[in-house]
Design an enzyme around this catalytic site. Structure first.
Site, PDB file in Angstrom:
ATOM      1  N   ARG A  17       0.815  -1.223   0.000  1.00  0.00           N
ATOM      2  CA  ARG A  17       0.000   0.000   0.000  1.00  0.00           C
ATOM      3  C   ARG A  17       0.842   1.262   0.000  1.00  0.00           C
ATOM      4  NH1 ARG A  17      -2.830  -4.143   1.839  1.00  0.00           N
ATOM      5  NH2 ARG A  17      -5.101  -4.108   2.106  1.00  0.00           N
ATOM      6  N   ARG A 110      -6.955 -17.474  -9.065  1.00  0.00           N
ATOM      7  CA  ARG A 110      -7.653 -16.815  -7.943  1.00  0.00           C
ATOM      8  C   ARG A 110      -8.767 -15.885  -8.437  1.00  0.00           C
ATOM      9  NH1 ARG A 110      -3.331 -14.883  -3.678  1.00  0.00           N
ATOM     10  NH2 ARG A 110      -5.222 -14.713  -2.434  1.00  0.00           N
ATOM     11  N   GLN A 155      -8.736  -6.686   0.309  1.00  0.00           N
ATOM     12  CA  GLN A 155      -8.319  -6.419  -1.075  1.00  0.00           C
ATOM     13  C   GLN A 155      -9.472  -5.814  -1.861  1.00  0.00           C
ATOM     14  OE1 GLN A 155      -6.538 -10.062  -2.462  1.00  0.00           O
ATOM     15  NE2 GLN A 155      -4.769  -9.819  -1.132  1.00  0.00           N
ATOM     16  N   ASP A 302      -4.756 -15.159   7.516  1.00  0.00           N
ATOM     17  CA  ASP A 302      -3.493 -15.723   7.036  1.00  0.00           C
ATOM     18  C   ASP A 302      -2.817 -16.615   8.097  1.00  0.00           C
ATOM     19  OD1 ASP A 302      -3.797 -14.477   4.603  1.00  0.00           O
ATOM     20  OD2 ASP A 302      -2.662 -12.707   5.180  1.00  0.00           O
ATOM     21  N   LYS A 329      -6.874 -18.921  -1.536  1.00  0.00           N
ATOM     22  CA  LYS A 329      -5.622 -18.201  -1.222  1.00  0.00           C
ATOM     23  C   LYS A 329      -4.538 -18.690  -2.193  1.00  0.00           C
ATOM     24  CE  LYS A 329      -7.154 -15.638   2.088  1.00  0.00           C
ATOM     25  NZ  LYS A 329      -7.261 -14.185   1.840  1.00  0.00           N
TER      26      LYS A 329
END
Ligand code: S3P
Length: 419
Positions: A17, A110, A155, A302, A329
């Site tokens: 970011r 994904r 996201q 995660d 993932k």
């Protein structure tokens, strides 16, 4: 035995970011503490293709100057990085010109519609073959959006915020549960008009672009989690893990660990660029199984692989509710956690979207298929440190995605590591 002091690398989410925001800012920004792993290199490469000048990635200062406001049929390779692909789609939606995004085999599998759908509603022109990469985006004139995301995904939320930023239109997002809020914190830190009301995040357009900034990125709690787990599983000793981000939207694993019987102390609490940061003090502990609720999952999404590994060493059963997101993932983590634990002699199974793990005292022995997924490799390497274990990983290179020095650090904090 665990001992010493260790400093895991910069936060992956924040590193992406700050690089992106620095490339959108006016003038030269200075970033320190960046993760130098492969995923962040993917973001830097893509931004350079868009005209940003970025000095070589290193932990000390990285200088970034702004990218062009127009893309010229660029082909942007995002490697293994979902964050690069999804957040860049948001940025590109508000820039003029077109770009094609692609990635490695894992990234191409994904889902991208969760991001392209709201961006199309804002007016971006997106050509996609299915629900994935490659896809071509033509950005430009956008309209504002109020969006209720069906998934709690930082996201998705960040892509929409970035589209609002580059497209200079107002956006409001709701999510089923609060996901990591680094984008919101950074935008507020840089003086943008972002606020939250009744769980909805709104960003108002700004007439002026972001001024150049200097920021220091804290250590990644998701990387620290592997060392925390190794220390908890050791028989004696104490470990200090320095300079870790302790943003509550990221530290659900510490909350779950506490319930399981391991208390991780946070010392030296401070603020770094709008993020809370602390040093962690960890000691070995006897663990008990627990239930991880669906509402907690975004705060530890995660860390499910490493928590499942800890659950396999706990007394009793642990269940992780509603962890279906783990199927999309870097690998199908949900099935691979269960299958690999079973391969090591642990009772583990997926029921619907829930993961069940039964603790055992038997030493784990067998081969682990990491599917080149960095978090699976690190989680099972930690399991390989328990007494009597014999865990063979199918590969170790994937740790370069988020924690290039992982095996060196793991070895350093333990005298008797076997991986
Ligand atoms: C990330 C958000 C999470 C996380 C990923 C990084 C981010 O993904 O799993 O590792 O930087 O925004 P989702 O937003 O898909 O849950």
């Amino acid at each position: 035995m665990v001992s010493g002091t260790v400093r895991p690398p910069g936060d992956k989410s924040i590193s992406h970011r700050v690089l992106m925001l620095a490339a959108l800012a006016r003038g030269k920004s200075e970033l320190s503490g960046l993760l130098t792993g492969d995923d962040v290199k993917s973001t830097a490469r893509v931004l350079r293709q868009l005209g940003a000048e970025i000095s070589p990635l290193r932990e000390s200062i990285v200088r970034v100057s702004h990218a062009r406001r127009t893309t010229h049929d660029a082909r942007l390779y995002c490697g293994n990085s979902g964050t690069t692909a999804r957040l860049m789609l948001g940025i590109l939606a508000g820039l003029s010109g077109s770009a094609t995004l692609t990635g490695d085999a894992s990234l191409r599998r994904r889902p991208m519609r969760r991001v392209t759908e709201p961006l199309k509603q804002m007016g971006a022109d997106i050509k996609e073959g299915g629900d994935g990469l490659p896809l071509t985006i033509r950005g430009g004139k956008l309209r504002g959006l109020t969006y209720a995301s069906p998934v709690a995904s930082a996201q998705v939320k960040s892509a929409i915020l970035f589209a609002g930023l580059t497209g200079k239109v107002p956006v409001t997002i709701r999510e089923p549960y609060r996901s990591r809020d680094h984008t919101e914190r950074l935008l507020a830190h840089l003086g943008l008009e972002i606020h939250e009301r009744d769980g909805a995040i709104s960003l108002l357009p700004s007439a002026v672009s972001i001024p150049a900034f200097q920021i220091s990125v804290p250590g990644d709690p998701s990387s620290a989690a592997f060392l925390v787990a190794a220390a908890v599983l050791a028989d004696t000793g104490e470990l200090v893990i320095e300079n870790i981000g302790v943003n509550p939207t990221r530290t659900g694993f510490l909350v779950v660990l506490e319930r399981m019987g391991a208390h991780v102390e946070r010392v030296n609490l401070r603020d770094e660029g709008g993020e809370p940061v602390a040093d962690l003090l960890v000691r070995p502990a006897a663990l008990t199984g627990t239930e991880v609720a669906a509402a907690e999952v975004p705060t530890l999404v995660d860390e499910v692989p490493v928590l499942a590994v800890l659950a396999s060493r706990a007394r009793g059963a642990t269940v992780f509710r509603e962890v279906g997101e783990l199927r999309v993932k870097e690998s199908n983590r949900l099935e691979l956690i269960a299958a690999n634990l079973r391969g090591l002699g642990v009772r583990a199974e997926v029921q619907g979207n829930d993961l069940h793990v039964e603790g055992t005292e038997q030493p784990p022995r067998g081969r682990v298929d990491t599917a080149s997924d960095h978090r699976l490799a690190m989680s099972f390497a930690v399991l390989g440190t328990v007494d009597g274990a014999n865990v063979k990983l199918s590969e170790k290179k994937s740790v370069a995605i988020s924690y290039p020095g992982f095996f060196t650090d793991l070895k350093r904090i333990r005298a008797d590591v076997q991986t």
